[in-house]
Design an enzyme around this catalytic site. Structure first.
Site, PDB file in Angstrom:
ATOM      1  CD  GLU A   1      -2.830   1.257   2.374  1.00  0.00           C
ATOM      2  OE1 GLU A   1      -2.685   0.467   3.316  1.00  0.00           O
ATOM      3  OE2 GLU A   1      -3.710   2.113   2.351  1.00  0.00           O
TER       4      GLU A   1
ATOM      5  CB  ALA B   1       1.108  -1.965  11.463  1.00  0.00           C
ATOM      6  CG  MET B   2       0.285  -3.213   4.837  1.00  0.00           C
ATOM      7  SD  MET B   2      -0.713  -1.763   4.410  1.00  0.00           S
ATOM      8  CE  MET B   2      -2.001  -2.544   3.451  1.00  0.00           C
ATOM      9  CD  GLU B   3      -4.692  -2.072   5.810  1.00  0.00           C
ATOM     10  OE1 GLU B   3      -3.718  -1.627   6.454  1.00  0.00           O
ATOM     11  OE2 GLU B   3      -5.350  -1.375   5.012  1.00  0.00           O
ATOM     12  CG  ASN B   4       0.080  -6.783   4.070  1.00  0.00           C
ATOM     13  OD1 ASN B   4      -0.046  -5.922   3.223  1.00  0.00           O
ATOM     14  ND2 ASN B   4       1.027  -6.758   5.000  1.00  0.00           N
TER      15      ASN B   4
ATOM     16  CG  HIS C   1      -5.671   0.786  12.725  1.00  0.00           C
ATOM     17  ND1 HIS C   1      -6.465   1.904  12.655  1.00  0.00           N
ATOM     18  CD2 HIS C   1      -5.128   0.626  11.496  1.00  0.00           C
ATOM     19  CE1 HIS C   1      -6.401   2.404  11.436  1.00  0.00           C
ATOM     20  NE2 HIS C   1      -5.587   1.652  10.708  1.00  0.00           N
ATOM     21  CD  GLU C   2      -2.495  -1.855  10.749  1.00  0.00           C
ATOM     22  OE1 GLU C   2      -3.045  -2.082   9.652  1.00  0.00           O
ATOM     23  OE2 GLU C   2      -2.104  -0.711  11.077  1.00  0.00           O
TER      24      GLU C   2
ATOM     25  CG  HIS D   1      -7.378  -1.881   8.184  1.00  0.00           C
ATOM     26  ND1 HIS D   1      -8.229  -0.957   7.629  1.00  0.00           N
ATOM     27  CD2 HIS D   1      -6.261  -1.185   8.554  1.00  0.00           C
ATOM     28  CE1 HIS D   1      -7.664   0.245   7.674  1.00  0.00           C
ATOM     29  NE2 HIS D   1      -6.473   0.142   8.232  1.00  0.00           N
TER      30      HIS D   1
ATOM     31  CD  GLU E   1      -6.081   3.345   6.791  1.00  0.00           C
ATOM     32  OE1 GLU E   1      -6.205   3.207   8.028  1.00  0.00           O
ATOM     33  OE2 GLU E   1      -5.494   2.506   6.084  1.00  0.00           O
TER      34      GLU E   1
HETATM   35  N1  ARG Z   1      -3.006   0.854   5.770  1.00  0.00           N
HETATM   36  C1  ARG Z   1      -1.973   1.123   6.742  1.00  0.00           C
HETATM   37  C2  ARG Z   1      -2.703   1.459   8.037  1.00  0.00           C
HETATM   38  O1  ARG Z   1      -3.057   0.607   8.741  1.00  0.00           O
HETATM   39  C3  ARG Z   1      -1.061   2.224   6.357  1.00  0.00           C
HETATM   40  C4  ARG Z   1      -0.180   1.929   5.206  1.00  0.00           C
HETATM   41  C5  ARG Z   1       0.318   3.178   4.582  1.00  0.00           C
HETATM   42  N2  ARG Z   1       1.465   2.948   3.789  1.00  0.00           N
HETATM   43  C6  ARG Z   1       1.934   3.843   2.918  1.00  0.00           C
HETATM   44  N3  ARG Z   1       3.019   3.571   2.301  1.00  0.00           N
HETATM   45  N4  ARG Z   1       1.348   4.950   2.653  1.00  0.00           N
HETATM   46  O2  ARG Z   1      -3.058   2.520   8.347  1.00  0.00           O
HETATM   47 ZN    ZN Z   2      -5.230   1.765   8.742  1.00  0.00          ZN
END
Ligand code: ARG
Ligand code: ZN
Length: 881
Positions: A127, A269-272, A304-305, A308, A327
């Site tokens: 993302e 962090a990232m919600e993959n 949060h993650e 998502h 978000e």
């Molecule tokens: N979706 C992620 C979150 O939990 C944020 C990732 C944003 N990454 C980026 N490269 N803009 O909020």
């Molecule tokens: Zn998020």
């Protein structure tokens, strides 16, 4: 040849994709510098598109190796492949399978987007537009596909191989030292949710049974040896999963849920799907290395993650303009979760502090933009406080307007109607309009209009008639590209505090009792007449901070002190003290600038003493009340011609006065709150520590050696990072031998621990002394510092630029020049982090003329440099615009 998309991108230009992707098969052979990616995409023309269209796929720094269609290699004349795109001008008319092989270099990937290496491990961040750095793809969130991923790697280099979805197969590659794993994710997803991990990792695991009885294996993967620091994150995950079932009826949907902590990460962090990848700062915690605030942040980010999975993954965004759809909503959900796990009023106060400290500031400057922007040049620059935090406030207002039951009905409809789809804000809001039977047309302005609404409230009390009239006017200030605004729908929760301190239910003339206390403003100016009053009442406006607005009300300091002592709404009790303090501070800033001596106000100290004496209040709340407005708060309230030095002096004087006047009480509390039980991160214990540490800090504010000694002793004796760090923070504000001794001890004690050394970097960067710039410059050469690691950059440079108001804004401009220099160096390596650091300049126009000119000159020098990244150019140009 594919040409670079003509930026800026506009919401109004949205078109459905010409081609859809049903399935993706990836075969990724990991190699430190030559990773091979074979992609097999099942494509079909979008029935909604206009007609036969060329196939145009995104790419970014890719090396194409081969292209095939339906199993046959494509001649080079039939396509154009460059590092940043693949075009087939005349693809087959119907569905077909595209096979592409590319090569990428994860070790050279310093942008930390796409596939990269962190501490030798392989990980991904896709993302917003990182998947195109792995393979050619229609890299847009409205293209959703089912992914199967085979990951192959050297067995020693990457014994652990993780992907999205469920594990389906693993094995050895015969005759080699390599092995592989196959993962399948049955849920169609946009490519920004793709992830893989390969490396040497150790896991902390547990099982979870969902409400319908599905067994899920949970694991948190960390660097081997750090498993003991992953336990809190794992517990927070279990609590999150249970809470989403109870609060929203949302259940987890795969057999496994994996979290991986990595040391180099651009964001939090990232919600993959099924494989969340985290900045290790939001996973690793032990009592000795993490503060109470760290524990709370970990709990919130894990939640949060996880949340998502429904708000972001099962239902994703049609395009990046809709970013707040996932978000803002997910921040709202994680705030509610933390409120349920901890203290709701304290959480609300903390969230509003963040909102005002970041979002209100953003909204008042050149980078202001609507919650749903309508144009962007670089989407990474829109992961902002406005999209996240104001986006959450907008969802909260929906709940306030509709009430909890109709809000929940709207959420249920949203989940039912849009599951498996890529949605828009209109579709989201329509669910609440339908399920809640409300007209939300005007409400949509919250998504479209930037700027913080300003309310002016004046009162007329009529003792004879027993009425109180409130005249309320609203103005939304102009913001870039939006010179004039329309009035907003503002849900203003109102309380009336009677002479005895008890609430008087508001009754509106001509309407009756005000439902849930919510006054709904819709016009530029309107009058509300409250009737049937037993005597003079004091209005408590915007209880719980029901709307993200600024309010100027004609409440005198007597009224504010009354609310500070009696308001049944804890938020407004806190707010009353903040407003009192803010008025004193702003007055004293003016006095200081005019060359006078600061005025001392006994009223505020009285109000504080009353709160301190109220034994029913929870310690964490009292700690918030004792924390007077920050330098940033004061600057924001002043708004123009800001002199950071005068602000610091005024604030320092007030803290000294409080510390002196309340010394005996603070000392008694400090001793009484001493906790001899073993450390526990729970909210109640954390609250007691926070109050005790605020007492310590105020006791030390006047600089008496006795109090400095107390802080030094606490530093030395602490058995947990919260108390140690708090003591060090207090010491850091006093130019004493104790400070330097403690700083040296800390560096030595935590030498091996980068996340803890970040605290040491940050603290020193925030020291409000003339020597700090030189200290920070020296620290950039410290062996533990690296421009390659975003956490180090944020700790040292981010803290200096964003949190040290006097020293970043040095009158000689040296703070600006230093930060600009670091930003431009960083830009060549990691544009996203560089651009973020540059946003420290976003309030430059509000400064007094001397600093304003220096800041502008610095911005112009950066703007004039050749070859800025798109990320940095966008921030600099909008800042100057
Ligand atoms: N979706 C992620 C979150 O939990 C944020 C990732 C944003 N990454 C980026 N490269 N803009 O909020
Ligand atoms: Zn998020």
């Amino acid at each position: 040849m594919r040409t670079e998309q003509a930026r800026p991108i506009r919401l109004s230009d949205y078109r459905a994709p010409d081609w859809l992707v049903d399935t993706v098969h990836l075969d990724v052979a990991l190699h430190p510098t030559r990773t091979r990616v074979k992609a097999r995409l099942a494509l079909r023309p979008n029935p909604q598109a206009a007609g036969p269209a060329p196939l145009v796929l995104d790419g970014d720094e890719l090396t194409p190796l081969s292209v095939g269609v339906d199993g046959v290699a494509l001649p080079e004349s039939a396509y154009a492949a460059t590092p940043d795109g693949l075009t087939i001008p005349q693809p087959p008319a119907g569905p077909f399978v595209l096979e592409v092989e590319t090569e990428i270099d994860p070790s050279a990937n310093t942008k930390l987007m796409g596939l990269y290496r962190s501490s030798g491990n392989y990980c991904t961040q896709c993302e917003a537009e990182g998947f195109r750095r792995i393979t050619y793809f229609p890299d847009r969130p409205d293209v959703m596909a089912v992914y199967t991923t085979r990951i192959e790697a050297d067995r020693d280099e990457a014994p652990v191989l993780l992907g999205n979805g469920n594990p389906v197969e693993r094995g050895e590659v015969p005759g080699t030292n390599r092995h592989y794993a196959v993962w399948h994710d049955p849920f169609p997803k946009p490519c920004y949710l793709f992830a893989l991990v390969g490396g040497r990792l150790a896991a902390r695991r547990t099982g979870f049974t969902t409400m319908s009885g599905r067994a899920v294996e949970l694991a948190v993967y960390v660097e081997p040896g750090k498993e003991d620091r992953a336990g809190y994150a794992l517990e927070a995950l279990e609590r999150s999963m249970r809470w989403d079932e109870q609060a929203f009826g949302r259940e987890y949907d795969l057999d496994v849920f994996n979290i991986v902590a990595v040391a180099d990460f651009n964001m939090g962090a990232m919600e993959n799907k099924g494989l969340n990848i985290f900045n290790d700062k939001y996973v690793l915690a032990s009592p000795e290395t993490a503060t109470d605030a760290d524990f709370a942040h970990i709990e919130a980010v894990i939640a949060h993650e996880y949340f998502h999975n429904w708000t972001g993954n099962r239902i994703t965004c049609r395009d990046w303009f809709q970013l707040c759809l996932k978000e803002g909503l997910t921040v709202f959900r994680d705030q509610e979760f933390s409120s349920d796990m901890r203290s709701r009023p304290v959480k609300r106060i903390a969230d509003v502090r963040v909102l005002r400290g970041h979002q209100f500031v953003e909204d008042a400057g050149p980078l202001a933009h609507p919650v749903r922007p309508e144009t962007y040049r670089e989407i990474n620059n829109f992961y902002t406080a406005t999209v996240y935090e104001k986006g959450a406030e907008v969802v909260r207002m929906l709940k306030t307007l509709l009430g909890p039951d109709r809000f929940r009905a709207g959420m249920d409809l949203y989940f039912a109607r849009h599951d498996g789809r890529a949605a828009t804000i209109e579709e989201f809001v329509a669910c609440f309009a339908e399920a809640g039977g409300a007209d939300l047309t005007q409400f949509m302005l919250w998504y479209a209009q930037a700027g913080t609404p300003e309310l002016a409230v004046t009162r007329r009390y009529d003792a004879q008639a027993g009425t109180l009239s409130l005249d309320i006017a609203q103005v939304v200030p102009p913001t870039p590209g939006q010179p004039t605004k329309s009035p907003m729908v503002i849900p203003l929760v109102l309380g009336l505090v009677g002479p005895d301190g008890a609430d008087v239910p508001p009754v509106l003339r001509g309407h009756g009792p005000v439902e849930r206390g919510v006054l709904v403003l819709t016009r530029p100016a309107e009058t509300f007449v409250l009737e049937g009053l037993p005597g003079r009442v004091v209005p408590s406006l915007n209880r719980g901070f029901s709307a993200p607005v600024k309010i100027k009300a004609d409440l005198g300091s007597d009224d504010l002190r009354f609310l500070a002592t009696h308001d049944s709404d804890p938020f407004n009790r806190w707010q009353a003290v903040q407003t009192l303090a803010s008025e004193i501070l702003i007055g004293n800033v003016a006095v200081i600038r005019a060359g006078g001596g600061v005025r001392h106000d006994g009223g505020l100290v009285h109000a504080l003493a009353a709160v301190l004496a109220d034994e029913r209040l929870e310690p964490a709340f009292v700690a918030q009340v004792l924390s007077i407005p920050s330098e940033g708060d004061i600057a924001r309230d002043i708004g123009r011609d800001v002199d950071p030095e005068a602000i610091w002096l005024a604030r320092h004087a007030l803290r000294r006065a409080i510390g002196n006047d309340l010394a005996p009480t603070l000392r008694v509390l400090y001793d009484r709150l001493r906790d001899d039980a073993p450390y526990s991160p729970d909210a109640a214990s954390a609250g007691r520590r926070s109050l005790r540490n605020v007492c310590l800090d105020l006791l030390a504010a006047p600089g008496h050696p006795g109090a400095i000694g107390l802080a030094a002793a606490q530093y030395a004796e602490a058995d947990n990072m919260t108390d140690r760090m708090a003591a060090l923070g207090t010491l850091s504000l006093h130019d004493t031998a104790e400070r330097e001794e403690a700083l040296a001890d800390f560096a030595d004690r935590f030498r091996e621990d980068p996340l803890v050394i970040d605290k040491w970097f940050a603290l020193q960067a925030m020291i409000p002394d003339a020597g700090t710039l030189a200290r920070v410059q020296r620290l950039t050469a410290h062996p533990a510092f690296s421009l390659g690691n975003p956490n180090r950059v944020r700790a040292l440079l981010g803290s200096f630029a964003q949190a040290n108001h006097t020293q970043f804004n040095r009158a000689d401009g040296a703070g600006y020049d230093f930060v600009a220099e670091m930003v431009t160096t960083l830009d060549g390596r990691n544009p996203q982090v560089a651009a973020r650091l540059m946003t420290a300049f976003r309030s430059w126009r509000a400064l007094e003329p001397g600093r304003r000119d220096k800041a502008r000159a610095t911005l112009e020098r950066v703007a004039a440099r050749p070859s800025l990244s798109r990320d940095l150019a966008d921030i600099v140009e909008r800042s100057l615009g």
